[in-house]
Scaffold this active site. Structure first.
Site, PDB file in Angstrom:
ATOM      1  N   HIS A 103       5.703  -6.703  -2.976  1.00  0.00           N
ATOM      2  CA  HIS A 103       5.018  -7.872  -3.558  1.00  0.00           C
ATOM      3  C   HIS A 103       5.828  -8.469  -4.719  1.00  0.00           C
ATOM      4  O   HIS A 103       5.257  -8.928  -5.707  1.00  0.00           O
ATOM      5  CB  HIS A 103       3.618  -7.502  -4.058  1.00  0.00           C
ATOM      6  CG  HIS A 103       2.659  -7.088  -2.973  1.00  0.00           C
ATOM      7  ND1 HIS A 103       1.742  -7.939  -2.411  1.00  0.00           N
ATOM      8  CD2 HIS A 103       2.480  -5.910  -2.340  1.00  0.00           C
ATOM      9  CE1 HIS A 103       1.036  -7.296  -1.500  1.00  0.00           C
ATOM     10  NE2 HIS A 103       1.460  -6.063  -1.430  1.00  0.00           N
ATOM     11  N   ASN A 176      -5.468  -8.100  -0.365  1.00  0.00           N
ATOM     12  CA  ASN A 176      -4.567  -8.910   0.459  1.00  0.00           C
ATOM     13  C   ASN A 176      -5.349 -10.038   1.113  1.00  0.00           C
ATOM     14  O   ASN A 176      -6.585 -10.061   1.059  1.00  0.00           O
ATOM     15  CB  ASN A 176      -3.924  -8.047   1.556  1.00  0.00           C
ATOM     16  CG  ASN A 176      -2.777  -7.183   1.037  1.00  0.00           C
ATOM     17  OD1 ASN A 176      -2.173  -7.493   0.015  1.00  0.00           O
ATOM     18  ND2 ASN A 176      -2.496  -6.105   1.747  1.00  0.00           N
ATOM     19  N   TYR A 390       0.362   2.841  -8.292  1.00  0.00           N
ATOM     20  CA  TYR A 390       0.590   1.649  -9.125  1.00  0.00           C
ATOM     21  C   TYR A 390       0.922   2.033 -10.562  1.00  0.00           C
ATOM     22  O   TYR A 390       1.844   1.499 -11.168  1.00  0.00           O
ATOM     23  CB  TYR A 390      -0.632   0.715  -9.068  1.00  0.00           C
ATOM     24  CG  TYR A 390      -0.801   0.055  -7.716  1.00  0.00           C
ATOM     25  CD1 TYR A 390      -1.137   0.807  -6.597  1.00  0.00           C
ATOM     26  CD2 TYR A 390      -0.606  -1.299  -7.542  1.00  0.00           C
ATOM     27  CE1 TYR A 390      -1.276   0.222  -5.353  1.00  0.00           C
ATOM     28  CE2 TYR A 390      -0.741  -1.899  -6.299  1.00  0.00           C
ATOM     29  CZ  TYR A 390      -1.086  -1.131  -5.207  1.00  0.00           C
ATOM     30  OH  TYR A 390      -1.219  -1.702  -3.969  1.00  0.00           O
TER      31      TYR A 390
HETATM   32  C1  HEM Z   1      -4.866  -1.790   1.437  1.00  0.00           C
HETATM   33  C2  HEM Z   1      -3.630  -1.545   1.196  1.00  0.00           C
HETATM   34  C3  HEM Z   1      -2.851  -2.262   0.129  1.00  0.00           C
HETATM   35  C4  HEM Z   1      -3.065  -3.467  -0.455  1.00  0.00           C
HETATM   36  C5  HEM Z   1      -4.175  -4.449  -0.192  1.00  0.00           C
HETATM   37  C6  HEM Z   1      -2.024  -3.659  -1.442  1.00  0.00           C
HETATM   38  C7  HEM Z   1      -1.914  -4.776  -2.243  1.00  0.00           C
HETATM   39  C8  HEM Z   1      -0.968  -4.946  -3.216  1.00  0.00           C
HETATM   40  C9  HEM Z   1      -0.798  -6.124  -4.021  1.00  0.00           C
HETATM   41  C10 HEM Z   1      -1.653  -7.367  -3.955  1.00  0.00           C
HETATM   42  C11 HEM Z   1       0.242  -5.920  -4.844  1.00  0.00           C
HETATM   43  C12 HEM Z   1       0.811  -6.916  -5.833  1.00  0.00           C
HETATM   44  C13 HEM Z   1       0.170  -6.748  -7.164  1.00  0.00           C
HETATM   45  C14 HEM Z   1       0.676  -7.775  -8.125  1.00  0.00           C
HETATM   46  O1  HEM Z   1       0.548  -8.980  -7.821  1.00  0.00           O
HETATM   47  O2  HEM Z   1       1.187  -7.373  -9.181  1.00  0.00           O
HETATM   48  C15 HEM Z   1       0.741  -4.613  -4.571  1.00  0.00           C
HETATM   49  C16 HEM Z   1       1.790  -4.029  -5.224  1.00  0.00           C
HETATM   50  C17 HEM Z   1       2.165  -2.765  -5.004  1.00  0.00           C
HETATM   51  N1  HEM Z   1       1.633  -1.887  -4.078  1.00  0.00           N
HETATM   52 FE1  HEM Z   1       0.157  -2.203  -2.817  1.00  0.00          FE
HETATM   53  N2  HEM Z   1      -1.211  -2.564  -1.442  1.00  0.00           N
HETATM   54  C18 HEM Z   1      -1.702  -1.687  -0.503  1.00  0.00           C
HETATM   55  C19 HEM Z   1      -1.249  -0.458  -0.209  1.00  0.00           C
HETATM   56  C20 HEM Z   1      -0.372   0.185  -0.985  1.00  0.00           C
HETATM   57  C21 HEM Z   1      -0.059   1.578  -0.865  1.00  0.00           C
HETATM   58  C22 HEM Z   1      -0.669   2.543   0.155  1.00  0.00           C
HETATM   59  C23 HEM Z   1       0.855   1.839  -1.824  1.00  0.00           C
HETATM   60  C24 HEM Z   1       1.514   3.147  -2.140  1.00  0.00           C
HETATM   61  C25 HEM Z   1       1.042   4.338  -1.823  1.00  0.00           C
HETATM   62  C26 HEM Z   1       1.133   0.610  -2.542  1.00  0.00           C
HETATM   63  C27 HEM Z   1       2.044   0.468  -3.558  1.00  0.00           C
HETATM   64  C28 HEM Z   1       2.279  -0.696  -4.227  1.00  0.00           C
HETATM   65  C29 HEM Z   1       3.272  -0.827  -5.272  1.00  0.00           C
HETATM   66  C30 HEM Z   1       4.227   0.266  -5.725  1.00  0.00           C
HETATM   67  C31 HEM Z   1       3.188  -2.132  -5.755  1.00  0.00           C
HETATM   68  C32 HEM Z   1       4.003  -2.753  -6.871  1.00  0.00           C
HETATM   69  C33 HEM Z   1       3.139  -2.732  -8.112  1.00  0.00           C
HETATM   70  C34 HEM Z   1       3.858  -3.188  -9.361  1.00  0.00           C
HETATM   71  O3  HEM Z   1       5.070  -2.991  -9.478  1.00  0.00           O
HETATM   72  O4  HEM Z   1       3.169  -3.727 -10.246  1.00  0.00           O
HETATM   73  N3  HEM Z   1       0.359  -0.352  -2.018  1.00  0.00           N
HETATM   74  N4  HEM Z   1      -0.017  -4.029  -3.575  1.00  0.00           N
END
Ligand code: HEM
Length: 717
Positions: A103, A176, A390
């Site tokens: 993202h 999402n 996160y």
């Molecule tokens: C339903 C499943 C998921 C959704 C809806 C989702 C949604 C999101 C969204 C919207 C962001 C962007 C946040 C922002 O705008 O700063 C994000 C970032 C991220 N997501 Fe997910 N994600 C999902 C699953 C996962 C999973 C399973 C993991 C890890 C186990 C993950 C790890 C991350 C990481 C590492 C970031 C970057 C966050 C940052 O650097 O601030 N996500 N995710």
């Protein structure tokens, strides 16, 4: 206003009477914001710096000049003692922080949430506790796979992350624009992301899944199919962030003050209506305007047309988690609305753009773990892993644990705890006894819980756990029924777009084995889809594999089956000619008339001039939701008319591309000849009968509300 706010906050910082500090008391903060700011949230003003007067200073405050370095003589070497040079360059050298691991590409905005009612019958969440209660918000939309500089219109799942700065702490729904996810267990997230990211050897392709590793993973891991179908259909290429819904994806819990709970799913419903691009225009946009979505959001807010979403929940009794033929803890499943209707809770409106992209949009740290009293997690194993991930990645991005103190992350209420020190500590803690329990600080900060201090408390009701296992529940096993439900619920042309998208992506796959796997998985969902994809790949059509075939349909899936509730802020291109005054006069009249209905009108001509907003060399059909030729400009559409001012055939190309991409197109009076010269046939959504502006606009605006004329897209026979 800014001065009053700044003074108040300085008083707090200087330690003047804490009782007088509005940030020490949420009720006072609310009163301040209502009385002094008319309800808008000016919290961040205190951190702004406008540099509109005064001398340039060093980082420690002394006035300086910084345009030439200090040298040993006019042609001599730069001196190590030049602290001005070193401070400026060193700060620059450290300007970047790591981009988000996923993202990375996104855009954000501020807004306000207004609760429709007192929902204490459902949840103890304070932001839902009274009719009309306002909560400030920040929202960030994003794509998943691309890097920070990638194009907005890449086909992808889109992030829809929302932060409520509630009076009981920050609450994030990190969702999402697609209600399901690719995997069911967070431990597979690195696998998913490694497969969709560019190849490690040549770092190709950027922000795209049309490559072997992505489809290898998708076809080997059938839990991906449902989300894949959504992403390959309209939700993967939305018209704008404003025209997409948002979903919390997982099942969460509402918790009441008495500890009783219900299972819920979050839905943000766009009040602009859902709309999607077609794949060709998304690809052209990626080159012509990589900032298409962020520009659209910024411009809409700047023009006072900030978008709104209604927050809805599906509410299900705890004992119904397995009652519908799938497991509510499985994030690859929707709860069809026929089973659990959407219940509206309130509305969010975005009303202000960030002042500084880095300080606000880049530094905001959303976390699924940011929850407040009244909300709780479920045992969904994807959610459980996210709660760790996160915070962990954000420690890496910010090099320390104090990022919650950054202005954009700072709760709008005071923080009292025993966390101390660390890189970038901003707080000067006066309490010398940073431990609990203590007597020397009077026992403060005191513990809050369910009955005391309106503290957060964990819902006691959790599924009974059995023996330790490293496997998913068999109730997560069906990966094919819901992708089929999705496919069945699309219109025929949307089914065709979905199939075309899979054809496009899988035709980039070089491995024959991966293509075979793709067909085998598609065939478990639908023999129709598998056969039609096989045709394009020149592979044998498989026999039906009918175990999961069914004829059910549900609502809320199709994008093209309804008209937009508002056409405000859509963009109309009026094609004119600087050589024909009549076209300029009519273009101006059209612009005035359409602007009255809130449309954004761009008049295009050969060169910039009075009444011309954009040149043909810069214009493109992707920039418009509808295209009109003004009377008198028809000469430009003759294929023999060429000009060094724009690429050959550009005026006709804008018209024809607009037509091919399903947009309403038209011409007034004699400009009808332009449609013929460009080769635009006379079909629904092509407007050429009107001679006056008023009757043209009446018909054309209906076309804009229809948005896409899908009968222009051929279907497989
Ligand atoms: C339903 C499943 C998921 C959704 C809806 C989702 C949604 C999101 C969204 C919207 C962001 C962007 C946040 C922002 O705008 O700063 C994000 C970032 C991220 N997501 Fe997910 N994600 C999902 C699953 C996962 C999973 C399973 C993991 C890890 C186990 C993950 C790890 C991350 C990481 C590492 C970031 C970057 C966050 C940052 O650097 O601030 N996500 N995710």
């Amino acid at each position: 206003m800014r001065t009053i706010t700044a003074l108040l906050s300085w008083n707090c910082l200087l330690g003047l009477s804490l009782a007088a500090c509005p940030y020490a008391n949420p009720a006072a903060l609310k009163a301040r914001s209502d009385e002094e700011t008319g309800g808008s949230d000016n919290f961040l003003d205190q951190f702004e710096e406008d540099d509109s007067n005064g001398f340039l200073t060093s980082d420690v405050g002394g006035p300086i000049a910084d345009q030439a370095s200090l040298k040993a003589g006019i042609r001599g070497s730069t001196l190590l003692e030049d602290f001005i040079f070193r401070q400026k360059i060193q700060h620059f050298d450290h300007e970047r922080v790591p981009e988000r691991a996923v993202h990375a590409r996104g855009a954000g905005a501020f807004g306000t949430f207004v609760s429709y009612d007192d929902f204490s019958n459902l949840t103890a969440a304070s932001f839902l506790s009274a009719k009309g209660k306002e909560t400030p918000m920040f929202v960030r939309f994003s794509t998943v796979a691309g890097s920070r500089g990638s194009a907005d219109t890449a086909r992808d799942v889109h992030g829809f992350a929302t932060r409520f700065y509630t009076d009981e702490g920050n609450f994030d729904i990190v969702g999402n624009n697609i209600p399901v996810f690719f995997i069911q267990d967070a431990i597979q997230f690195p696998d998913l992301i490694h497969s969709v990211k560019p190849s490690p050897d040549n770092e190709i392709p950027q922000a795209a899944t049309a490559h072997d590793s992505a489809w290898d993973f998708f076809s080997s891991q059938p839990s991906t199919l449902h989300t894949l179908f959504w992403a390959m259909a309209g939700s993967g290429i939305p018209r704008s962030y404003r025209h997409m819904d948002g979903f919390g994806v997982h099942t969460f819990r509402f918790v009441k003050d008495d500890g009783s709970t219900k299972l819920i799913k979050w839905h943000w419903k766009t009040m602009q209506g859902k709309a999607s691009l077609v794949w060709e225009e998304a690809q052209v946009l990626a080159g012509k305007n990589a900032d298409f979505h962020r520009q659209d959001l910024f411009d809409a807010i700047e023009s006072g047309n900030g978008p709104s979403w209604e927050l809805n929940v599906q509410v299900v009794d705890e004992d119904k988690a397995l009652a519908f033929g799938f497991d509510l803890l499985d994030p690859t499943k929707i709860i069809p609305e026929e089973i659990a209707p959407l219940q509206p809770l309130g509305v969010m409106t975005l009303n202000a753009n960030p002042t500084n992209y880095f300080a606000e949009t880049e530094q905001i740290m959303f976390q699924p773990g940011h929850i407040v009293r009244g909300i709780d997690f479920t045992e969904d194993p994807l959610l459980q892993g996210r709660i760790f991930s996160y915070l962990d990645t954000q420690l890496n991005r910010h090099g320390g644990p104090n990022f919650e103190q950054l202005p954009i992350n700072k709760p709008r209420i005071p923080i009292h705890n025993n966390n101390r020190d660390g890189a970038g500590q901003n707080i000067i803690h006066k309490n010398k006894f940073a431990y609990t329990p203590n007597t020397l600080n009077g026992g403060f900060p005191a513990q809050a819980n369910q009955t005391t201090g309106r503290g957060f408390f964990t819902a006691p009701k959790r599924a009974a756990s059995g023996n330790l296992v490293r496997e998913l529940s068999p109730t997560f096993d069906d990966h094919w029924t819901q992708p089929r439900l999705f496919y069945n619920s699309l219109t025929p042309v949307e089914q065709q777009f979905l199939i075309n998208a899979i054809r496009f992506e899988s035709s980039h796959v070089t491995s024959a084995a991966v293509k075979e796997n793709v067909l085998a998985q598609l065939n478990k969902v639908s023999n129709d889809v598998a056969k039609r994809v096989a045709l394009a790949l020149n592979m044998a059509a498989p026999e039906p594999d009918p175990t999961f075939y069914h004829g059910n349909v549900t609502v809320g899936i199709s994008i093209f089956n309804s008209t937009l509730p508002t056409i405000k802020t859509l963009r109309v291109g009026v094609l004119a000619s600087t050589k024909a005054d009549s076209s300029l006069t009519q273009a101006a009249a059209l612009k005035d008339r359409l602007a009255k209905d809130g449309l954004v009108v761009v008049v295009v001509g050969e060169m910039l001039a009075d009444g011309i907003d954009q040149t043909y060399s810069a214009a493109d059909a992707t920039g418009f939701d509808g295209v009109v030729v003004a009377e008198g400009a028809e000469g430009l559409f003759d294929t023999k008319t060429v000009s060094p001012l724009y690429p050959n055939g550009r005026p006709a190309q804008i018209l024809l591309d607009g037509y091919h991409w399903g947009k309403p197109v038209g011409a007034l009076g004699s400009a009808g000849a332009a449609l013929q010269s460009a080769g635009v046939p006379s079909t629904p959504g092509v407007y050429s009968n009107a001679t006056d502006v008023e009757s043209f606009v009446a018909a054309f605006e209906k076309g804009l509300a229809q948005f896409k004329f899908t009968d222009r897209f051929p279907l497989d026979s």
